[in-house]
Motif scaffolding. Structure first.
Motif, PDB file in Angstrom:
ATOM      1  N   GLU A  49       0.824  -1.206   0.000  1.00 39.92           N
ATOM      2  CA  GLU A  49       0.000   0.000   0.000  1.00 39.92           C
ATOM      3  C   GLU A  49       0.861   1.260   0.000  1.00 39.92           C
ATOM      4  N   THR A  64     -11.110  -0.862  -1.160  1.00 40.92           N
ATOM      5  CA  THR A  64     -11.604  -1.844  -0.202  1.00 40.92           C
ATOM      6  C   THR A  64     -11.806  -3.201  -0.868  1.00 40.92           C
ATOM      7  N   ARG A  88      -8.369  -4.575  -3.913  1.00 37.13           N
ATOM      8  CA  ARG A  88      -7.571  -5.030  -2.779  1.00 37.13           C
ATOM      9  C   ARG A  88      -7.643  -6.551  -2.697  1.00 37.13           C
ATOM     10  N   PHE A  93      -2.674  -5.924  -3.510  1.00 35.15           N
ATOM     11  CA  PHE A  93      -3.589  -5.358  -4.493  1.00 35.15           C
ATOM     12  C   PHE A  93      -3.456  -6.112  -5.813  1.00 35.15           C
TER      13      PHE A  93
END
Length: 310
Positions: A49, A64, A88, A93
């Motif tokens: 992230e 999300t 995600r 991801f």
């Protein structure tokens, strides 16, 4: 292309073409296709992230498990290296983007990835299946073994493990992949290709209309240019649809208006025997007449309904 997919059709330069090419019935609810020209790039690791937050236009903190988000990766001049939709995962991801751009994006991000505990790999043994005429959805995402992504214009896609492909294609009307690309054109979704990489600032491609740019997150590569255009200026270049015509040249060919180069052909699709696409053009007019290659074309500015916004 997996052996299972080969039993349902073939992949050409226009994408997947079903083996049964009979004329489709009027009711095409539930019709599906294989999105062979897209790939899934996995970014995994404890720093995934933080790594992506400093490189992408989208706010990765707000992605999300229930909703996907559009995004782009820019160079220092604010021009898009690649664009994608992001989801995600349990380990980081997944970016869904044109297959031809996957290695381009990996190579661009490698020089930054060395500073983070994050890895980049292309997903294997997973096919992307698209479905038409589903219920419109606000970028929804669900499922575990098979990820299900809803699109605002009523399309839907499934990320299907190879062993389940037969289940997701059998007993469904199969459409050529070009129909999916034509729907992208209709809804103003422009995907950067190798020949157009680093050609456009995201706003030139209406990426803000698909919520593909966060103007509230922190810094990322190219952010200063993108933000300056948003707050201190007005984009002189806009996205236009090319009305169906007999032929179109390769993308990045000049679009001429009154004999002067005003932009570039940005995508090119052949569907139902006609060519269409998107063009990035310097104009504010709603409709333009011009030329591209040796073809006279009509251009219509892309405007978005609530069902088309991403």
């Amino acid at each position: 292309m997996s052996q299972t997919i080969a039993t349902f059709g073939q992949v050409t330069d226009q994408g997947f073409v079903p083996a049964d090419a009979e004329t489709a019935p009027d009711d095409q609810t539930g019709a599906r296709t294989v999105l062979s020209q897209f790939a899934l790039l996995q970014i995994d690791g404890p720093d995934s992230e933080k790594f992506l937050q400093g490189q992408l236009t989208s706010d990765m903190q707000s992605v999300t498990f229930e909703q996907w988000q559009a995004g782009a990766c820019c160079d220092a001049k604010g021009r898009m290296i690649a664009n994608f939709i992001a989801t995600r995962s349990e380990t980081g991801f997944v970016l869904r983007l044109p297959a031809s751009q996957a290695e381009v994006l990996i190579n661009h991000l490698k020089k930054y990835a060395v500073f983070f505990k994050a890895t980049m790999t292309l997903a294997e043994n997973i096919e992307i299946i698209g479905e038409f005429n589903a219920s419109p959805s606000e970028k929804s995402m669900s499922g575990e073994d098979v990820r299900v992504l809803g699109w605002p214009d009523g399309r839907c896609e499934y990320w299907v493990p190879e062993e389940l492909i037969d289940k997701y294609l059998s007993d469904h009307l199969l459409e050529p992949e070009s129909r999916w690309h034509a729907s992208d054109v209709e809804s103003g979704w422009l995907w950067v290709q190798p020949s157009s990489s680093a050609a456009w600032i995201p706003q030139y491609c209406d990426w803000q209309a698909h919520d593909g740019i966060s103007f509230s997150k922190g810094c990322y590569t190219g952010q200063e240019v993108v933000a300056r255009l948003q707050y201190l200026g007005k984009s002189k270049r806009h996205l236009y649809q090319v009305a169906p015509c007999p032929e179109l040249p390769d993308i990045m060919s000049d679009v001429l208006v009154n004999g002067k180069a005003k932009g570039e052909l940005a995508s090119r699709i052949c569907f139902d025997g006609k060519y269409t696409g998107l063009a990035v053009v310097s104009s504010d007019e709603e409709t333009l007449s011009g030329e591209c290659g040796n073809q006279k074309i009509t251009l219509r500015r892309v405007f978005y309904t609530e069902d088309q916004r991403g």
